[in-house]
Design an enzyme around this catalytic site. Structure first.
Site, mmCIF file in Angstrom:
data_model
loop_
_atom_site.group_PDB
_atom_site.id
_atom_site.type_symbol
_atom_site.label_atom_id
_atom_site.label_comp_id
_atom_site.label_asym_id
_atom_site.label_seq_id
_atom_site.Cartn_x
_atom_site.Cartn_y
_atom_site.Cartn_z
ATOM 1 N N GLY A 267 48.843 49.869 30.350
ATOM 2 C CA GLY A 267 48.118 50.973 31.406
ATOM 3 C C GLY A 267 48.323 50.868 32.854
ATOM 4 C CB ALA A 268 47.679 52.404 35.699
ATOM 5 C CG MET A 269 44.343 46.355 37.620
ATOM 6 S SD MET A 269 42.797 46.632 36.840
ATOM 7 C CE MET A 269 41.738 46.118 38.138
ATOM 8 C CD GLU A 270 40.333 49.657 38.371
ATOM 9 O OE1 GLU A 270 41.178 49.724 37.622
ATOM 10 O OE2 GLU A 270 39.169 49.323 38.097
ATOM 11 C CD GLU A 302 43.961 53.040 37.225
ATOM 12 O OE1 GLU A 302 43.270 52.272 37.591
ATOM 13 O OE2 GLU A 302 44.223 53.217 35.813
HETATM 14 ZN ZN LIG Z 1 39.875 52.491 35.055
#
Ligand SMILES: [Zn+2]
Length: 816
Positions: A267-270, A302
């Protein structure tokens, strides 16, 4: 030197006590990455300045790794007391300086830190990701979200590497002993889980847009794909920063905003100012509309966290659902309002919200908000309810109080809590004050009750019921009324309704051919319009004038199929009729996906070929339309069986390597595996990760050895990377039509799923979720139910088992 035992999971009580005792001023963190070029050692020295409200008291600092040395106020600590990933601290002064040097050698599993080697050019890249409690694996820290502090990073790295962190580098110096030292500007006060260090010989693109300095980074072997998509990514980033800055009345307070695409990441991380993404979103063939729209949503999700999450942070992980639901809500809102993806809400209904409805009707349903006694439970209920029903509830709240009022509430929330922590109650108070309403009842009924309300139209009366027989929630919704005309279903008007309790009389409802409940999809509910309207809705869904309402029609049909009120054949009639003419690209792809599931998973074996052939016809007919060509060809590649369809696919795949892999996978799943062709395509594909496609083709074969080999790769060798490759590989493995071959593997999943561990909670959840069987027998259902009820399964596994049992029991019923 001390080797630490299994790390303890911080409890909410411990976190509360520690936050009452201490406040952290700043972290000065020196990281040395130079040994990671050839080795596995991540070295760090963390200097923590903190105050204590009760001098003389004791607490502990988190550090999971090997502690090399530790001093508190210049006094050496006894490292023999270090245990469970904690260093005890006693005799605290009013003002303290703690200095801990540590080394982390677990840098290959992806648990907080990953060192990876590009399979093509052998270059090394390193990323970190810390949510919820990974920072303690990288350096000593008080790893809980409400002990925020300034972070100052100094990172030593090999000469040719670029180091990226939350802020820009202040200076970069050559070191006498080799490599370079990167000194970063201080961050604002941040929680430990949103700081980051990424490094490697990245390819960089940087532009000034809208007063911000935007950076995009990826590994060298993917630079062609980043460059192809950079303009779109820069534009979306600029649009998002402008939209949120205005809506939240608070521009993003830092000039620099970087997005780093890295390998083997879920996924992705903020991370503040430096979002880390899976580089599988840099699609190796030109992305479809759906892939671009989804990537845009992730980008905006994000980004929304910069405000909701990073600037204003949850006090404890029990508000993690709110953190995620808000960011997901905000991403659809921004997407529809400020970008080219104006059909974002219709796409949300067709995709995420449909998943939430399905989970919410079974035993894996739970209230949106749940208790989180320790960090280990933070991601336990991280699912379609948390993200998508949570998002739908927030969208309903905006409809309930009006967008203007909602925005006014958000603005005061960010103003009052920026750089601090807050709880759900603070948000509801802010919105309630803006609305001049007490939202306590709304909050309890929407967030603390599981299940979906049903709203039915009987005559001119709306009847609402809750799944547990109690008081239904209040709903703000529209009832649209339509007449059949030559040109289609013509909207004559709509009623705006706020339900309260079970019965709402629609005294002003005029005579019409179709009453569409939940017109515009404002609320989250299972809707059943009256019988004659229902027939019109199912039969004439394509003739509704708006995409979101065609999605309401198809969503209603899917809900009826899942509940046994509609046959799979009738569902397919409805969705295929819509797909024959649907123009909104945001719903075409998810509808094709639903139709495919109905045809290959929800149909009895004897009907699967015929139903896939019907779907293939519809898809083939749309392959000439530029906006829908890719979605149509991908669907055709899942469904094709006739020579004419393979001929069409082969022609299209001549200059499309991605499609060529898909067609090869389809042939392999039908027993037509061609090893020479795989080798040839592998040589032709410039993607450094193309070997995964070859593995997928092999995994799709209807033979025992192929399944065994794929199983080993996935479960035992763990060689399928996290992120998009995981579901893609699982989908090749679990071809529902191979039912007889796969049932033993479904049982094997139950044998092994309780033992899976390591690699971080998100990656683990992804493995368990995506490798869940798509077909099974009755015995599997019994075993899975029993396992889900047993004490010794991890929470994330339990949830996935319950979803699996519920979905597959409905599938088996629909097949019979
Ligand atoms: Zn999130």
């Amino acid at each position: 030197m001390t080797d630490l035992g299994a790390p303890a999971s911080l409890s909410q009580d411990e976190a509360r006590d520690r936050a009452a005792l201490i406040a952290v001023d700043r972290y000065d963190i020196r990281v040395d990455l130079r040994e990671l070029v050839d080795g596995d050692r991540w070295l760090a020295t963390s200097s923590i300045a903190f105050t204590c409200r009760k001098p003389g008291a004791a607490t502990f600092v988190d550090c999971v790794g090997e502690v090399l040395s530790a001093t508190l106020n210049d006094v050496e600590l006894d490292l023999s007391t270090v245990a469970d990933g904690r260093i005890p601290l006693s005799g605290l002064a009013a003002e303290n300086l703690l200095v801990v040097s540590s080394v982390q050698t677990d840098t290959a599993s992806g648990d907080a830190i990953l060192r990876s080697v590009d399979p093509q050019d052998k270059l090394v890249y390193v990323w970190s990701t810390f949510e919820p409690d990974g920072a303690r694996r990288a350096w000593a820290c008080f790893d809980q979200p409400d002990l925020k502090a300034v972070h100052g990073f100094q990172v030593s790295a090999p000469q040719e590497w670029t180091v990226l962190s939350n802020t820009g580098p202040e200076t970069v110096l050559d070191r006498d002993d080799g490599g370079r030292l990167w000194i970063f500007e201080d961050t604002p006060r941040l929680s430990t889980y949103v700081v980051v260090v990424n490094a490697g010989p990245f390819h960089e693109l940087r532009e000034e847009r809208g007063g911000h300095s935007l950076g995009l980074y990826c590994r060298q072997s993917l630079k062609a794909y980043l460059e192809r998509d950079a303009e779109e990514l820069f534009t979306l980033t600029e649009q998002g920063l402008a939209f949120f800055g205005e809506r939240f009345d608070m521009p993003f307070p830092q000039a620099r905003y970087d997005q780093v695409f890295v390998p083997d990441f879920g996924g992705a991380m903020e991370n503040w100012g430096c979002v880390t993404w899976t580089d599988s979103v840099l699609h190796r063939s030109p992305p479809t509309y759906g892939q671009r729209a989804y990537r845009g949503l992730v980008l905006l999700h994000e980004m929304a966290h910069m405000w909701f999450g990073d600037l204003v942070t949850m006090r404890w992980w029990d508000d993690l659902w709110l953190n995620e639901a808000f960011a997901s809500f905000a991403s659809s809102w921004a997407s529809a309002s400020a970008t080219e993806y104006t059909d974002a809400w219709a796409a949300f209904l067709a995709e995420g919200q449909t998943l939430a409805y399905q989970q919410d009707m079974g035993p894996a349903s739970h209230p949106i908000r749940t208790a989180v006694p320790d960090v280990g439970h933070a991601f336990a209920s991280f699912d379609a309810i948390t993200y998508f029903k949570g998002q739908a509830a927030l969208a309903q709240l905006m409809a309930y109080v009006s967008e203007e009022t909602f925005v006014e509430g958000l603005r005061s929330y960010f103003r009052d809590h920026a750089f601090g922590n807050a709880e759900l109650g603070d948000l509801m108070t802010a919105i309630g004050e803006a609305a001049d309403q007490d939202l306590a009842g709304w909050t309890t009924s929407w967030l603390d009750q599981a299940g979906t309300d049903t709203i039915s139209l009987v005559g001119t009366t709306l009847l609402a019921s809750s799944p547990d027989g109690g008081e239904p929630r209040p709903h703000a919704l529209r009832v649209g009324y339509y007449d059949r005309t030559e040109a289609g279903l013509e909207r004559r008007g709509e009623l705006h309704v706020q339900t309260a309790g079970t019965t709402t009389y629609l005294t002003d409802l005029p005579v019409a051919d179709l009453y569409l409940l939940n017109d515009g999809d404002l609320t989250f509910a299972s809707v059943r319009t009256e019988e004659s309207s229902l027939q019109v809705l199912l039969a004439e869904a394509p003739r509704l004038p708006e995409a979101v309402n065609r999605a309401v029609a198809v969503g209603t049909a899917w809900d009826m199929l899942a509940k046994g009120e509609l046959s799979t054949g009738d569902f397919l009639d409805c969705v295929l009729a819509v797909l024959a003419t649907e123009q909104s690209p945001g719903v075409v792809e998810p509808f094709f996906a639903l139709a495919l599931r109905a045809a290959e998973q929800w149909s009895p074996a004897v009907l699967i070929p015929r139903r896939l052939a019907r779907l293939a016809e519809v898809a083939a007919a749309r392959a000439d339309e530029p906006d829908h060509r890719t979605a149509a060809l991908h669907t055709l590649a899942w469904a094709a069986s006739q020579a004419e369809h393979f001929a069409l696919l082969d022609a299209a795949a001549e200059d499309d390597v991605d499609l060529a892999w898909r067609v090869m996978m389809r042939r392999a799943s039908l027993g037509r595996y061609d090893e020479a062709a795989v080798t040839e395509l592998l040589a032709r594909d410039p993607d450094p990760d193309a070997y995964l496609r070859a593995w997928g083709v092999s995994a799709a074969r209807p033979v025992e050895e192929a399944k065994a080999e794929a199983w080993d790769r996935f479960w035992h060798e763990r060689s399928v990377p996290a992120g998009a490759p995981t579901p893609a590989f699982a989908r090749c493995f679990w071809r529902p039509v191979q039912h007889d071959l796969l049932v033993p593997w479904a049982h094997r999943y139950l044998d092994e799923v309780t033992d899976v561990s390591g690699g971080g909670l998100l990656a683990l959840g992804g493995m368990v979720r995506h490798m869940r069987p798509t077909t099974c027998d009755e015995a599997w259902l019994d075993r899975a139910r029993e396992l889900a009820d047993s004490e010794d399964v991890q929470p994330v596994v339990r949830t996935e088992l319950k979803i699996g049992v519920d979905t597959l029991s409905r599938v088996l019923r629909a097949r019979s």
